[in-house]
Design a protein around this motif. Structure first.
Motif, PDB file in Angstrom:
ATOM      1  N   SER A  39      35.948  41.152  85.673  1.00 52.19           N
ATOM      2  CA  SER A  39      37.332  40.465  85.617  1.00 52.19           C
ATOM      3  C   SER A  39      37.018  39.014  85.134  1.00 52.19           C
ATOM      4  CB  SER A  39      37.952  40.830  86.796  1.00 52.19           C
ATOM      5  OG  SER A  39      39.451  40.010  86.915  1.00 52.19           O
ATOM      6  N   GLU A  40      38.233  37.958  85.151  1.00 54.14           N
ATOM      7  CA  GLU A  40      37.906  36.802  85.037  1.00 54.14           C
ATOM      8  C   GLU A  40      38.933  35.963  86.008  1.00 54.14           C
ATOM      9  OE1 GLU A  40      40.823  36.635  81.003  1.00 54.14           O
ATOM     10  OE2 GLU A  40      38.630  36.939  80.780  1.00 54.14           O
ATOM     11  N   TYR A  41      38.609  34.777  86.060  1.00 60.85           N
ATOM     12  CA  TYR A  41      39.442  33.641  86.867  1.00 60.85           C
ATOM     13  C   TYR A  41      39.283  32.478  85.982  1.00 60.85           C
ATOM     14  CZ  TYR A  41      35.342  31.290  88.409  1.00 60.85           C
ATOM     15  OH  TYR A  41      33.885  30.717  88.410  1.00 60.85           O
ATOM     16  N   THR A  42      40.422  31.619  86.416  1.00 63.16           N
ATOM     17  CA  THR A  42      40.436  30.551  85.756  1.00 63.16           C
ATOM     18  C   THR A  42      40.002  29.446  86.879  1.00 63.16           C
ATOM     19  OG1 THR A  42      42.431  31.000  84.626  1.00 63.16           O
ATOM     20  CG2 THR A  42      41.846  28.722  84.618  1.00 63.16           C
ATOM     21  N   ASP A  43      38.950  28.220  86.634  1.00 62.42           N
ATOM     22  CA  ASP A  43      38.265  27.754  87.583  1.00 62.42           C
ATOM     23  C   ASP A  43      39.185  26.367  87.545  1.00 62.42           C
ATOM     24  OD1 ASP A  43      37.618  25.738  85.357  1.00 62.42           O
ATOM     25  OD2 ASP A  43      35.497  25.995  85.790  1.00 62.42           O
ATOM     26  N   GLY A  46      40.369  24.425  84.182  1.00 69.14           N
ATOM     27  CA  GLY A  46      41.049  25.362  83.497  1.00 69.14           C
ATOM     28  C   GLY A  46      40.112  26.376  82.521  1.00 69.14           C
ATOM     29  N   ARG A  47      38.739  26.208  82.620  1.00 68.82           N
ATOM     30  CA  ARG A  47      38.043  27.421  82.034  1.00 68.82           C
ATOM     31  C   ARG A  47      38.219  28.766  82.601  1.00 68.82           C
ATOM     32  NH1 ARG A  47      32.016  25.481  82.991  1.00 68.82           N
ATOM     33  NH2 ARG A  47      32.920  25.478  84.912  1.00 68.82           N
ATOM     34  N   VAL A  48      38.337  29.849  81.564  1.00 66.85           N
ATOM     35  CA  VAL A  48      38.204  31.197  82.044  1.00 66.85           C
ATOM     36  C   VAL A  48      37.060  31.790  82.110  1.00 66.85           C
ATOM     37  CG1 VAL A  48      39.291  33.460  81.316  1.00 66.85           C
ATOM     38  CG2 VAL A  48      40.388  31.507  80.859  1.00 66.85           C
ATOM     39  N   LEU A  49      36.555  32.069  83.535  1.00 71.79           N
ATOM     40  CA  LEU A  49      35.228  32.540  83.702  1.00 71.79           C
ATOM     41  C   LEU A  49      35.115  34.019  83.995  1.00 71.79           C
ATOM     42  CD1 LEU A  49      33.973  29.344  85.502  1.00 71.79           C
ATOM     43  CD2 LEU A  49      33.320  30.131  82.955  1.00 71.79           C
TER      44      LEU A  49
END
Length: 196
Positions: A39-43, A46-49
């Motif tokens: 999956s992914e998340y936004t740190d 603002g980066r999508v990791l």
């Protein structure tokens, strides 16, 4: 549980945990035939990791690389999550069965009366088809006994998130693949006239 939460509980850097998970995924795939869910998340910047959403079994497998204290914290966190998600004490099985039977009779009548019509162009996901298959083949019953399940039961049986189960119910119902009535944490359902 996400790899972010696992990193927090185990007191590890998420980046290091992700590297460990990637290394362990190949062996998991060889044994189970399944990859971990990426999956992914936004740190905060603002980066999508990337991150992983792991089932209980996958988390426990990953925890084999942890020291004793980190492994113990992870097990305790899982127990806490399960307590939070476990159904509250419910009516007797007899009352649940009775309500499920009443609703199933009502759903059969609605189906016979043509009140259950599919919404055109409902696109099912692979999870939706797996849920339908589980509802159709994975739950054994005798004769005309209605079925009654919870989101948690389906989630645990298929190893998918409860959120995916909830959206799967909705799409299957919209496409008239199932007819469902919800009462409390339970879903009483019958299969519709069409299959995915």
């Amino acid at each position: 549980m996400t790899s972010l939460l696992i990193a927090e509980v185990a007191e590890k850097r998420h980046k290091d945990l992700m590297r460990s998970i990637r290394k362990m995924e190949e062996a998991w795939y060889k044994v189970t035939g399944r990859n971990f869910t990426l999956s992914e998340y936004t740190d905060p910047t603002g980066r999508v990791l990337p991150c992983y959403n792991l089932t209980k079994e996958e988390c426990l497998y990953i925890a084999t690389k942890f020291n004793d204290e980190a492994r113990a914290r992870l097990v305790l966190r899982w127990m806490e999550l399960e307590r939070q998600q476990s159904p509250r004490p419910v009516e007797s099985l007899e009352s649940v069965f009775s309500e499920s039977k009443r609703l199933a009779d009502q759903m059969r009548q609605d189906l016979a009366d043509g009140k259950v019509l599919p919404i055109p162009n409902v696109t099912l996901t692979a999870y939706d088809v797996a849920i339908y298959s589980y509802l159709r083949n994975g739950i054994k019953s005798a004769g005309d006994v209605p079925f009654c399940v919870t989101d948690a039961m389906v989630s645990q049986a298929l190893g998918i998130s409860i959120e995916d189960v909830k959206t799967g119910w909705e799409r299957l119902e919209k496409g008239a693949y199932i007819v469902r009535r919800k009462f409390g944490d339970y879903h009483s359902f019958i299969l519709g006239k069409q299959q995915p």
